[in-house]
Design a protein around this motif. Structure first.
Motif, PDB file in Angstrom:
ATOM      1  N   VAL A 198       0.138 -50.130-130.222  1.00 17.79           N
ATOM      2  CA  VAL A 198       0.955 -50.072-131.433  1.00 17.79           C
ATOM      3  C   VAL A 198       2.412 -49.740-131.096  1.00 17.79           C
ATOM      4  O   VAL A 198       3.332 -50.192-131.781  1.00 17.79           O
ATOM      5  CB  VAL A 198       0.352 -49.062-132.431  1.00 17.79           C
ATOM      6  N   TYR A 199       2.622 -48.979-130.031  1.00 17.91           N
ATOM      7  CA  TYR A 199       3.995 -48.625-129.654  1.00 17.91           C
ATOM      8  C   TYR A 199       4.829 -49.874-129.381  1.00 17.91           C
ATOM      9  O   TYR A 199       6.019 -49.918-129.675  1.00 17.91           O
ATOM     10  CB  TYR A 199       3.995 -47.700-128.432  1.00 17.91           C
ATOM     11  N   TYR A 200       4.198 -50.907-128.833  1.00 15.70           N
ATOM     12  CA  TYR A 200       4.932 -52.143-128.568  1.00 15.70           C
ATOM     13  C   TYR A 200       5.338 -52.840-129.870  1.00 15.70           C
ATOM     14  O   TYR A 200       6.380 -53.492-129.923  1.00 15.70           O
ATOM     15  CB  TYR A 200       4.127 -53.057-127.644  1.00 15.70           C
ATOM     16  N   SER A 201       4.553 -52.669-130.922  1.00 10.28           N
ATOM     17  CA  SER A 201       4.974 -53.214-132.219  1.00 10.28           C
ATOM     18  C   SER A 201       6.149 -52.414-132.769  1.00 10.28           C
ATOM     19  O   SER A 201       7.037 -52.974-133.424  1.00 10.28           O
ATOM     20  CB  SER A 201       3.813 -53.255-133.216  1.00 10.28           C
ATOM     21  N   PHE A 202       6.191 -51.110-132.486  1.00 10.33           N
ATOM     22  CA  PHE A 202       7.364 -50.318-132.865  1.00 10.33           C
ATOM     23  C   PHE A 202       8.602 -50.855-132.145  1.00 10.33           C
ATOM     24  O   PHE A 202       9.680 -50.967-132.733  1.00 10.33           O
ATOM     25  CB  PHE A 202       7.184 -48.840-132.513  1.00 10.33           C
ATOM     26  N   PHE A 203       8.447 -51.180-130.859  1.00  5.54           N
ATOM     27  CA  PHE A 203       9.570 -51.726-130.078  1.00  5.54           C
ATOM     28  C   PHE A 203      10.069 -53.021-130.709  1.00  5.54           C
ATOM     29  O   PHE A 203      11.270 -53.211-130.942  1.00  5.54           O
ATOM     30  CB  PHE A 203       9.155 -52.010-128.635  1.00  5.54           C
ATOM     31  N   ASP A 204       9.143 -53.942-130.964  1.00  6.89           N
ATOM     32  CA  ASP A 204       9.504 -55.229-131.584  1.00  6.89           C
ATOM     33  C   ASP A 204      10.205 -55.020-132.917  1.00  6.89           C
ATOM     34  O   ASP A 204      11.176 -55.704-133.231  1.00  6.89           O
ATOM     35  CB  ASP A 204       8.249 -56.076-131.834  1.00  6.89           C
ATOM     36  N   THR A 205       9.710 -54.074-133.702  1.00  6.53           N
ATOM     37  CA  THR A 205      10.274 -53.835-135.032  1.00  6.53           C
ATOM     38  C   THR A 205      11.716 -53.369-134.954  1.00  6.53           C
ATOM     39  O   THR A 205      12.592 -53.931-135.620  1.00  6.53           O
ATOM     40  CB  THR A 205       9.408 -52.810-135.796  1.00  6.53           C
ATOM     41  N   VAL A 206      12.011 -52.355-134.155  1.00  7.03           N
ATOM     42  CA  VAL A 206      13.381 -51.839-134.106  1.00  7.03           C
ATOM     43  C   VAL A 206      14.333 -52.870-133.512  1.00  7.03           C
ATOM     44  O   VAL A 206      15.451 -53.053-133.995  1.00  7.03           O
ATOM     45  CB  VAL A 206      13.475 -50.471-133.382  1.00  7.03           C
ATOM     46  N   ILE A 207      13.910 -53.578-132.478  1.00  2.36           N
ATOM     47  CA  ILE A 207      14.770 -54.584-131.854  1.00  2.36           C
ATOM     48  C   ILE A 207      15.088 -55.708-132.831  1.00  2.36           C
ATOM     49  O   ILE A 207      16.250 -56.063-133.049  1.00  2.36           O
ATOM     50  CB  ILE A 207      14.122 -55.143-130.569  1.00  2.36           C
ATOM     51  N   ASN A 208      14.062 -56.282-133.430  1.00  8.00           N
ATOM     52  CA  ASN A 208      14.291 -57.439-134.295  1.00  8.00           C
ATOM     53  C   ASN A 208      14.956 -57.076-135.607  1.00  8.00           C
ATOM     54  O   ASN A 208      15.760 -57.862-136.124  1.00  8.00           O
ATOM     55  CB  ASN A 208      12.992 -58.218-134.491  1.00  8.00           C
ATOM     56  N   ARG A 209      14.690 -55.879-136.145  1.00  3.81           N
ATOM     57  CA  ARG A 209      15.422 -55.445-137.340  1.00  3.81           C
ATOM     58  C   ARG A 209      16.921 -55.381-137.033  1.00  3.81           C
ATOM     59  O   ARG A 209      17.743 -55.792-137.838  1.00  3.81           O
ATOM     60  CB  ARG A 209      14.924 -54.078-137.815  1.00  3.81           C
ATOM     61  N   TYR A 210      17.264 -54.856-135.853  1.00  2.90           N
ATOM     62  CA  TYR A 210      18.677 -54.773-135.478  1.00  2.90           C
ATOM     63  C   TYR A 210      19.273 -56.167-135.297  1.00  2.90           C
ATOM     64  O   TYR A 210      20.353 -56.461-135.818  1.00  2.90           O
ATOM     65  CB  TYR A 210      18.856 -53.950-134.201  1.00  2.90           C
ATOM     66  N   LEU A 211      18.593 -57.025-134.555  1.00  4.08           N
ATOM     67  CA  LEU A 211      19.137 -58.363-134.287  1.00  4.08           C
ATOM     68  C   LEU A 211      19.324 -59.172-135.568  1.00  4.08           C
ATOM     69  O   LEU A 211      20.303 -59.905-135.708  1.00  4.08           O
ATOM     70  CB  LEU A 211      18.243 -59.117-133.308  1.00  4.08           C
ATOM     71  N   ILE A 212      18.405 -59.038-136.505  1.00  5.54           N
ATOM     72  CA  ILE A 212      18.511 -59.760-137.778  1.00  5.54           C
ATOM     73  C   ILE A 212      19.635 -59.184-138.622  1.00  5.54           C
ATOM     74  O   ILE A 212      20.500 -59.918-139.108  1.00  5.54           O
ATOM     75  CB  ILE A 212      17.164 -59.715-138.530  1.00  5.54           C
ATOM     76  N   ALA A 213      19.661 -57.859-138.775  1.00  4.50           N
ATOM     77  CA  ALA A 213      20.646 -57.211-139.646  1.00  4.50           C
ATOM     78  C   ALA A 213      22.057 -57.241-139.085  1.00  4.50           C
ATOM     79  O   ALA A 213      23.022 -57.487-139.814  1.00  4.50           O
ATOM     80  CB  ALA A 213      20.227 -55.765-139.917  1.00  4.50           C
ATOM     81  N   GLU A 214      22.198 -57.006-137.793  1.00  9.27           N
ATOM     82  CA  GLU A 214      23.530 -56.845-137.207  1.00  9.27           C
ATOM     83  C   GLU A 214      24.015 -58.070-136.437  1.00  9.27           C
ATOM     84  O   GLU A 214      25.219 -58.248-136.264  1.00  9.27           O
ATOM     85  CB  GLU A 214      23.561 -55.624-136.285  1.00  9.27           C
ATOM     86  N   GLY A 215      23.100 -58.892-135.958  1.00  5.93           N
ATOM     87  CA  GLY A 215      23.493 -60.053-135.155  1.00  5.93           C
ATOM     88  C   GLY A 215      23.241 -61.391-135.810  1.00  5.93           C
ATOM     89  O   GLY A 215      23.553 -62.439-135.239  1.00  5.93           O
ATOM     90  N   GLY A 216      22.655 -61.360-137.009  1.00  2.00           N
ATOM     91  CA  GLY A 216      22.407 -62.611-137.725  1.00  2.00           C
ATOM     92  C   GLY A 216      21.305 -63.467-137.123  1.00  2.00           C
ATOM     93  O   GLY A 216      21.264 -64.672-137.360  1.00  2.00           O
ATOM     94  N   LEU A 217      20.388 -62.870-136.370  1.00  2.00           N
ATOM     95  CA  LEU A 217      19.301 -63.642-135.779  1.00  2.00           C
ATOM     96  C   LEU A 217      18.486 -64.312-136.879  1.00  2.00           C
ATOM     97  O   LEU A 217      18.057 -63.666-137.825  1.00  2.00           O
ATOM     98  CB  LEU A 217      18.387 -62.738-134.946  1.00  2.00           C
TER      99      LEU A 217
END
Length: 149
Positions: free
Chosen positions: A37-56
Motif C-alpha cells: 500500500v505504501y507504493y500506492s501512497f507514493f504514486d498518489t503524492v507524485i501524480n497529484r503533484y504532476l497533475i496539479a502543478e505540472g499540468g500532466l
C-alpha cells in the motif's frame, strides 16, 4: 536528508504534502498497513503533484511517466484508521527521468514512518521510447528540489 541515512527524515525535509486516508482493506493480517500500500501512497503524492502543478494529462498527454525503480524503508507501523501525510521532494532531474524522494508520516508526527524513492522515465505514450521531460513538468519538478540538496 538523503534516504540512505540512518536517521528518519522529518517533515521539514519535504516540500509538498498530500493527506491520504487509510482504508479498512489497507491493513493486513498483522494489523498494520500492508507494505504494498505504501507504493500506492507514493504514486498518489507524485501524480497529484504532476497533475496539479505540472499540468500532466494522464489520459491524453503525449508523454507519460513510467516507474522504472522504487524502494521503501519502513520505520514505524501505520494502521487503519490513521490518516497519513505523504511528503514529496525531487532528488534528481535528468533529460527524461526524475528521481523522487517520499516520506510517509502518521498525521501529526514529525518523523517519517516510512521513506522511499521512485524513478520515473518519461516516454512517448504511443511508442514507449524515452522522451525529454515536457517543459511544464520540468518547471514543476524544479520547485521540488530542496535548497539544501
Amino acid at each position: 536528508m538523503p534516504t540512505d541515512s540512518l536517521a528518519a527524515p522529518v517533515r521539514a525535509d519535504y516540500l509538498y504534502f498530500v493527506s491520504i486516508p487509510t482504508r479498512w482493506m489497507d491493513n493486513d493480517v498483522y494489523g498494520h498497513v500492508n507494505n504494498a500500500v505504501y507504493y500506492s501512497f507514493f504514486d498518489t503524492v507524485i501524480n497529484r503533484y504532476l497533475i496539479a502543478e505540472g499540468g500532466l494529462d494522464i489520459a491524453r498527454g503525449s508523454a507519460i511517466g513510467l516507474c522504472v525503480e522504487s524502494r521503501c524503508r519502513y520505520r514505524k507501523a501505520i494502521a487503519f484508521p490513521d490518516d497519513v501525510d505523504a511528503g514529496l521532494r525531487v532528488a534528481k532531474v535528468g533529460r527524461s527521468s526524475v528521481t523522487y524522494e517520499i516520506g510517509i508520516f502518521a498525521r501529526g508526527e514529525k518523523d517519517a514512518a516510512a521513506e522511499g524513492s521512485f524513478v520515473h522515465v518519461f516516454v512517448e505514450r504511443e511508442g514507449r521510447r524515452p522522451t525529454p521531460i515536457p517543459d511544464p513538468l520540468r518547471r514543476a519538478l524544479a520547485g521540488l528540489v530542496p535548497p539544501f540538496a
